[in-house]
Design a protein around this motif. Structure first.
Motif, PDB file in Angstrom:
ATOM      1  N   GLU A   1      10.314   3.628   5.894  1.00 57.56           N
ATOM      2  CA  GLU A   1      10.192   2.162   5.972  1.00 57.56           C
ATOM      3  C   GLU A   1      11.223   1.640   6.966  1.00 57.56           C
ATOM      4  O   GLU A   1      12.404   1.934   6.851  1.00 57.56           O
ATOM      5  CB  GLU A   1      10.401   1.538   4.586  1.00 57.56           C
ATOM      6  CG  GLU A   1      10.572   0.033   4.586  1.00 57.56           C
ATOM      7  CD  GLU A   1       9.467  -0.744   5.305  1.00 57.56           C
ATOM      8  OE1 GLU A   1       8.281  -0.563   4.981  1.00 57.56           O
ATOM      9  OE2 GLU A   1       9.801  -1.533   6.227  1.00 57.56           O
TER      10      GLU A   1
ATOM     11  N   ALA B   1       0.826  -1.214   0.000  1.00 57.35           N
ATOM     12  CA  ALA B   1       0.000   0.000   0.000  1.00 57.35           C
ATOM     13  C   ALA B   1       0.859   1.262   0.000  1.00 57.35           C
ATOM     14  O   ALA B   1       0.602   2.199  -0.770  1.00 57.35           O
ATOM     15  CB  ALA B   1      -0.918   0.000   1.229  1.00 57.35           C
TER      16      ALA B   1
ATOM     17  N   GLN C   1      -3.695  -2.955   4.440  1.00 51.66           N
ATOM     18  CA  GLN C   1      -4.417  -3.954   5.220  1.00 51.66           C
ATOM     19  C   GLN C   1      -4.849  -3.433   6.596  1.00 51.66           C
ATOM     20  O   GLN C   1      -5.816  -3.914   7.167  1.00 51.66           O
ATOM     21  CB  GLN C   1      -3.564  -5.216   5.373  1.00 51.66           C
ATOM     22  CG  GLN C   1      -4.329  -6.316   6.056  1.00 51.66           C
ATOM     23  CD  GLN C   1      -4.067  -7.689   5.501  1.00 51.66           C
ATOM     24  OE1 GLN C   1      -3.811  -7.842   4.308  1.00 51.66           O
ATOM     25  NE2 GLN C   1      -4.129  -8.683   6.352  1.00 51.66           N
TER      26      GLN C   1
ATOM     27  N   GLY D   1      -5.401  -8.903   1.566  1.00 49.48           N
ATOM     28  CA  GLY D   1      -4.772  -9.367   0.324  1.00 49.48           C
ATOM     29  C   GLY D   1      -3.820  -8.331  -0.260  1.00 49.48           C
ATOM     30  O   GLY D   1      -3.946  -7.129  -0.015  1.00 49.48           O
ATOM     31  N   TYR D   2      -2.861  -8.846  -1.047  1.00 50.92           N
ATOM     32  CA  TYR D   2      -1.858  -7.964  -1.652  1.00 50.92           C
ATOM     33  C   TYR D   2      -2.509  -6.908  -2.546  1.00 50.92           C
ATOM     34  O   TYR D   2      -2.206  -5.717  -2.463  1.00 50.92           O
ATOM     35  CB  TYR D   2      -0.906  -8.765  -2.546  1.00 50.92           C
ATOM     36  CG  TYR D   2      -0.145  -9.888  -1.898  1.00 50.92           C
ATOM     37  CD1 TYR D   2       0.373  -9.778  -0.607  1.00 50.92           C
ATOM     38  CD2 TYR D   2       0.105 -11.070  -2.599  1.00 50.92           C
ATOM     39  CE1 TYR D   2       1.102 -10.821  -0.044  1.00 50.92           C
ATOM     40  CE2 TYR D   2       0.833 -12.111  -2.046  1.00 50.92           C
ATOM     41  CZ  TYR D   2       1.324 -11.977  -0.760  1.00 50.92           C
ATOM     42  OH  TYR D   2       2.039 -13.002  -0.221  1.00 50.92           O
TER      43      TYR D   2
HETATM   44  P1  FAD Z   1       2.814  -4.599   4.286  1.00 54.59           P
HETATM   45  O1  FAD Z   1       3.028  -5.060   2.913  1.00 54.59           O
HETATM   46  O2  FAD Z   1       3.082  -5.522   5.418  1.00 54.59           O
HETATM   47  O3  FAD Z   1       3.654  -3.267   4.467  1.00 54.59           O
HETATM   48  C1  FAD Z   1       3.751  -2.605   5.700  1.00 54.59           C
HETATM   49  C2  FAD Z   1       5.153  -2.044   5.820  1.00 54.59           C
HETATM   50  O4  FAD Z   1       5.212  -1.176   6.955  1.00 54.59           O
HETATM   51  C3  FAD Z   1       6.203  -3.115   6.029  1.00 54.59           C
HETATM   52  O5  FAD Z   1       7.173  -2.977   5.043  1.00 54.59           O
HETATM   53  C4  FAD Z   1       6.732  -2.862   7.428  1.00 54.59           C
HETATM   54  O6  FAD Z   1       8.106  -3.149   7.537  1.00 54.59           O
HETATM   55  C5  FAD Z   1       6.458  -1.376   7.602  1.00 54.59           C
HETATM   56  N1  FAD Z   1       6.299  -0.909   8.992  1.00 54.59           N
HETATM   57  C6  FAD Z   1       5.532  -1.449   9.974  1.00 54.59           C
HETATM   58  N2  FAD Z   1       5.583  -0.686  11.090  1.00 54.59           N
HETATM   59  C7  FAD Z   1       6.405   0.369  10.797  1.00 54.59           C
HETATM   60  C8  FAD Z   1       6.854   1.500  11.547  1.00 54.59           C
HETATM   61  N3  FAD Z   1       6.467   1.705  12.818  1.00 54.59           N
HETATM   62  N4  FAD Z   1       7.699   2.379  10.959  1.00 54.59           N
HETATM   63  C9  FAD Z   1       8.108   2.190   9.665  1.00 54.59           C
HETATM   64  N5  FAD Z   1       7.717   1.125   8.915  1.00 54.59           N
HETATM   65  C10 FAD Z   1       6.870   0.239   9.470  1.00 54.59           C
HETATM   66  N6  FAD Z   1      -2.114 -11.591   1.179  1.00 54.59           N
HETATM   67  C11 FAD Z   1      -2.229 -12.224  -0.013  1.00 54.59           C
HETATM   68  O7  FAD Z   1      -2.846 -11.689  -0.945  1.00 54.59           O
HETATM   69  N7  FAD Z   1      -1.678 -13.440  -0.204  1.00 54.59           N
HETATM   70  C12 FAD Z   1      -0.967 -14.069   0.761  1.00 54.59           C
HETATM   71  O8  FAD Z   1      -0.476 -15.166   0.559  1.00 54.59           O
HETATM   72  C13 FAD Z   1      -0.819 -13.424   2.024  1.00 54.59           C
HETATM   73  N8  FAD Z   1      -0.117 -14.010   3.021  1.00 54.59           N
HETATM   74  C14 FAD Z   1       0.068 -13.361   4.195  1.00 54.59           C
HETATM   75  C15 FAD Z   1       0.866 -13.965   5.191  1.00 54.59           C
HETATM   76  C16 FAD Z   1       1.096 -13.313   6.394  1.00 54.59           C
HETATM   77  C17 FAD Z   1       1.942 -13.950   7.450  1.00 54.59           C
HETATM   78  C18 FAD Z   1       0.512 -12.036   6.612  1.00 54.59           C
HETATM   79  C19 FAD Z   1       0.751 -11.305   7.896  1.00 54.59           C
HETATM   80  C20 FAD Z   1      -0.274 -11.448   5.632  1.00 54.59           C
HETATM   81  C21 FAD Z   1      -0.512 -12.099   4.419  1.00 54.59           C
HETATM   82  N9  FAD Z   1      -1.305 -11.532   3.412  1.00 54.59           N
HETATM   83  C22 FAD Z   1      -1.423 -12.159   2.200  1.00 54.59           C
HETATM   84  C23 FAD Z   1      -2.098 -10.348   3.663  1.00 54.59           C
HETATM   85  C24 FAD Z   1      -1.664  -8.960   3.156  1.00 54.59           C
HETATM   86  O9  FAD Z   1      -2.279  -8.692   1.987  1.00 54.59           O
HETATM   87  C25 FAD Z   1      -0.237  -8.661   3.071  1.00 54.59           C
HETATM   88  O10 FAD Z   1       0.237  -8.710   4.377  1.00 54.59           O
HETATM   89  C26 FAD Z   1       0.077  -7.277   2.431  1.00 54.59           C
HETATM   90  O11 FAD Z   1       1.460  -7.210   2.359  1.00 54.59           O
HETATM   91  C27 FAD Z   1      -0.481  -6.070   3.144  1.00 54.59           C
HETATM   92  O12 FAD Z   1      -0.028  -4.890   2.518  1.00 54.59           O
HETATM   93  P2  FAD Z   1       0.270  -3.573   3.364  1.00 54.59           P
HETATM   94  O13 FAD Z   1       0.955  -2.611   2.476  1.00 54.59           O
HETATM   95  O14 FAD Z   1      -0.940  -3.155   4.067  1.00 54.59           O
HETATM   96  O15 FAD Z   1       1.304  -4.073   4.492  1.00 54.59           O
END
Ligand code: FAD
Length: 468
Positions: free
Chosen positions: A31, A12, A347, A353-354
């Motif tokens: 990050e 995201a 999320q 989901g991704y």
């Molecule tokens: P993320 O991609 O996790 O990005 C968040 C970022 O914020 C990370 O890089 C993290 O390092 C950073 N961050 C966190 N706290 C801080 C802070 N305080 N300061 C600075 N940086 C910080 N979805 C699917 O579609 N398929 C799958 O197979 C799938 N498997 C999953 C497995 C697991 C174990 C988990 C937890 C989730 C899974 N998901 C999956 C669900 C989800 O869609 C993904 O986690 C997705 O990456 C979420 O996107 P996001 O950008 O919200 O969070």
């Protein structure tokens, strides 16, 4: 121009940064990986895929996530462009080479002249002088920031894991067996006394169901081993293990309900489903959070009278997940109502989901950029995949007064149940039925979504472009 800050460079945060920078507004992306990891990420790349390498179906004619792909491509999504460039063969799905994909996203973000990446953990809410900030820290938000968000939003408003009950497409419930009724016909505010769908079970059906639950294969739950279950969130198979009658005194109690199809026979147990979205197209199975494997959920839950042909919009599960009670906390453009300079994406807003996370990043980025440029940040229409997801996050759910106003907001993948219904076109003047009708409905929902997305983005209609 003052930069917009983004915390979290996942799916995201990276997409939001790209959208803002492409609109000509500078971005600082914070990050933490590089200085601090998470339990799931393995590299320092932005937009790392933590588990599967699939973006799921790429079918933009009959699959909701495929429609979401198409809309994101129309909106110039960085995540979709990098995914397309690093695609690996996967039938009708869009799967990617995970390292190639994340390296490409990282390189594009690093190279953008309007984006500065700072590798640091943000340990609390951003200082006021940052101005507009997007929090996109995902399901594994670092503890200090999660705690700060919790103190800003209230302790009930941020969940640390999701215990999800299955959600069923209403039009696949057999209402010749099930009936509408609230327990004791209780009329809550906004209710009718007929707010629940009830599925009756005889003693034999109940006993068979309990045996199937106990025998069903369960998923492992390593991350949370040793963690006590939260009140009211016990998985049904754990309840069943406590004794064969436990569920009959819990979520499956038959009290206060009369089978409308057979008033003389008292059901031995009842499964209740509650409306899950404002459109009334989705119903969740009340109290049915579970760790059963997906295949076993479908097999066991289809033994419930009325659910023999149920199609599930999502199955139950139990995951580590940090997410907000967004419908009460966020406004229509994802701003925290109690502190509008803070916007949330990914999320943590309660999508799943991704692709969905990246799409919420895309919308948050566009809203933030529009605001910075003095323009109106208008949400996509709810008939689009992005708009339907946004409506789910920011308000398209219901809470149950009957259950003491307990929130029913659950993280969700995009699915057609979130879209407003569409009129299914007749073919050669004939009314379609069965499978043909389902296919035609999906085509109609997809076509409407893409046309409406084009007009939201200010793009010409496809026909007009073809004619040029
Ligand atoms: P993320 O991609 O996790 O990005 C968040 C970022 O914020 C990370 O890089 C993290 O390092 C950073 N961050 C966190 N706290 C801080 C802070 N305080 N300061 C600075 N940086 C910080 N979805 C699917 O579609 N398929 C799958 O197979 C799938 N498997 C999953 C497995 C697991 C174990 C988990 C937890 C989730 C899974 N998901 C999956 C669900 C989800 O869609 C993904 O986690 C997705 O990456 C979420 O996107 P996001 O950008 O919200 O969070």
């Amino acid at each position: 121009q003052t930069p917009i800050h983004i915390i979290g460079g996942g799916l995201a945060g990276s997409e939001a940064a790209w959208q803002i920078a492409q609109a000509g507004v500078p971005v600082v992306l914070h990050e933490m990986r590089g200085t601090r990891g998470t339990d799931a990420h393995k590299t320092d790349h932005l937009a790392e895929l933590v588990c599967s390498n699939s973006f799921r179906s790429d079918d933009a004619q009959s699959n909701a996530v495929g429609v979401l792909h198409a809309e994101m491509r129309l909106a110039g999504s960085l995540i979709m462009r990098c995914a397309d460039a690093h695609q690996v063969p996967a039938g009708g799905a869009l799967a990617v080479d995970r390292d190639g994909f994340a390296e490409r996203v990282t390189a594009e973000i690093d190279a953008h002249p309007l984006i500065e990446v700072r590798r640091e953990e943000i340990g609390g809410l951003p200082p006021a002088e940052w101005g507009p900030t997007i929090v996109a820290t995902g399901p594994l938000t670092a503890p200090a920031l999660a705690e700060a968000i919790r103190s800003q939003t209230g302790s009930d408003a941020l969940a640390f894991f999701d215990a999800i009950a299955p959600i069923v497409h209403f039009d696949t419930i057999d209402m010749t067996k099930a009936w509408f009724q609230s327990r004791y016909d209780k009329v809550g505010p906004g209710g009718t006394g007929k707010d629940y769908v009830n599925c009756p079970m005889s003693r034999e059906q109940y006993e068979g169901f309990i045996a199937a639950l106990l025998a069903g294969e369960k998923t492992e739950f390593r991350e949370w081993e040793g963690t006590p279950y939260f009140d009211g969130c016990l998985p049904i198979e754990v309840m069943a293990e406590r004794g064969p009658e436990t569920l009959r005194w819990g979520p499956m109690k038959p009290m206060g309900l009369t089978n409308a199809h057979d008033p003389a026979t008292k059901p031995h147990a009842v499964v209740q489903l509650r409306q899950d979205n404002a459109l009334g197209t989705l119903y969740n199975m009340v109290g049915f959070q579970t760790k059963l494997r997906y295949a076993d959920q479908v097999r066991v839950f289809r033994t419930i009278p009325g659910l023999e042909n149920a199609e599930f919009a999502r199955l139950g599960g139990l995951h580590r997940n940090t997410y907000l009670n967004s419908p009460t906390l966020l406004d229509a453009t994802l701003r925290l109502k109690s502190r509008p300079a803070l916007r949330f994406a990914g999320q943590i807003t309660g999508c799943e989901g991704y692709v969905e996370s990246a799409s919420v990043g895309l919308m948050a980025g566009r809203f933030a950029a529009a605001e910075a440029l003095g323009q109106t940040a208008s949400p996509p229409p709810p008939t689009t995949a992005m708009g339907a997801l946004l409506a789910h996050i920011t308000g398209g759910h219901l809470t149950s007064e009957e259950e003491g106003g307990k929130r029913s907001f659950q993280p969700m993948n995009v699915n057609f149940g979130l879209f407003p219904p569409v009129e299914v076109p007749r073919e050669a003047g004939k009314r379609l039925r069965g499978k043909e009708k389902t296919v035609a409905k999906k085509h109609a929902l997809s076509a409407r979504a893409l046309a409406d997305c084009r007009s939201w983005l200010g793009l010409g209609a496809v026909d007009a472009i073809a004619a040029e």
